[in-house]
Design an enzyme around this catalytic site. Structure first.
Site, mmCIF file in Angstrom:
data_model
loop_
_atom_site.group_PDB
_atom_site.id
_atom_site.type_symbol
_atom_site.label_atom_id
_atom_site.label_comp_id
_atom_site.label_asym_id
_atom_site.label_seq_id
_atom_site.Cartn_x
_atom_site.Cartn_y
_atom_site.Cartn_z
ATOM 1 C CB SER A 63 19.265 -8.406 -34.064
ATOM 2 O OG SER A 63 18.746 -9.594 -34.290
ATOM 3 C CG HIS A 86 18.292 -11.374 -30.156
ATOM 4 N ND1 HIS A 86 17.224 -11.975 -30.765
ATOM 5 C CD2 HIS A 86 18.534 -10.686 -31.231
ATOM 6 C CE1 HIS A 86 16.790 -11.609 -31.937
ATOM 7 N NE2 HIS A 86 17.829 -10.821 -32.154
#
Length: 174
Positions: A63, A86
């Site tokens: 992330s 993501h």
């Protein structure tokens, strides 16, 4: 001389980094991520620092931590580590207009921060990076190297670790 710094998300990191005067900073990362805008501030501070920044991903750069990892002049990853990208997340409370506004903001943040950093680092097309992000893609060290996220794979360090996939509600956690 190298100076070792551990990156934890927080506003103190950038201030502490500015106080470091070293030729080399060795940044070791093991993080599931955190606040994207704080990660952008850390990424920018590392990129602007006059020291050579050597990043080592010890177990996880996921992330927002994946963005911080890309601030390195040299990026290494343990053979048994993971790298994850993501689409950014957000939480909204309100009516449909509020939710649309948040969705537009997430798209803007992604387009202004993550996509340019990932494409610049990897040399991949924007479409490829967007597809990886939409799929919540988890890369092994070999896959991260092949994709262009890292420069080298280093020997694995045996560790006892715990990963709670429910903590961050990742869709495709390994």
């Amino acid at each position: 001389a190298a100076r070792y710094v551990e990156a934890f998300f927080g506003t103190d990191f950038v201030r502490e980094l500015r106080g470091i005067s070293a030729d080399t900073i060795r940044l070791r990362i093991n993080s599931p991520g955190g606040d994207l805008l704080e990660a952008v501030a850390i990424y920018n501070a590392l990129r602007e620092h006059p020291a050579r920044v050597e990043v080592q991903i010890d177990a996880l750069a996921a992330s927002a931590a994946s963005l911080i990892a890309l601030a390195g002049d040299q990026i290494e990853m343990a053979a048994n580590a993971l790298f994850m990208v993501h689409d950014p997340w957000g939480v909204t409370v309100g009516n449909a207009a509020d939710h649309r506004e948040t969705a537009e903001l997430l798209d803007k943040v992604s387009g202004a921060t993550l996509i340019p950093a990932y494409t610049a680092r990897t040399g991949q097309t924007r479409d490829q990076v967007v597809a990886w992000m939409a799929a919540e893609s988890w890369f092994t060290a070999e896959e991260a190297e092949e994709a262009g996220f890292i420069d080298a794979i280093v020997d694995a360090t045996p560790v006892a670790a715990h990963f709670d996939p429910d903590r961050f509600q990742y869709r495709n956690a390994p």
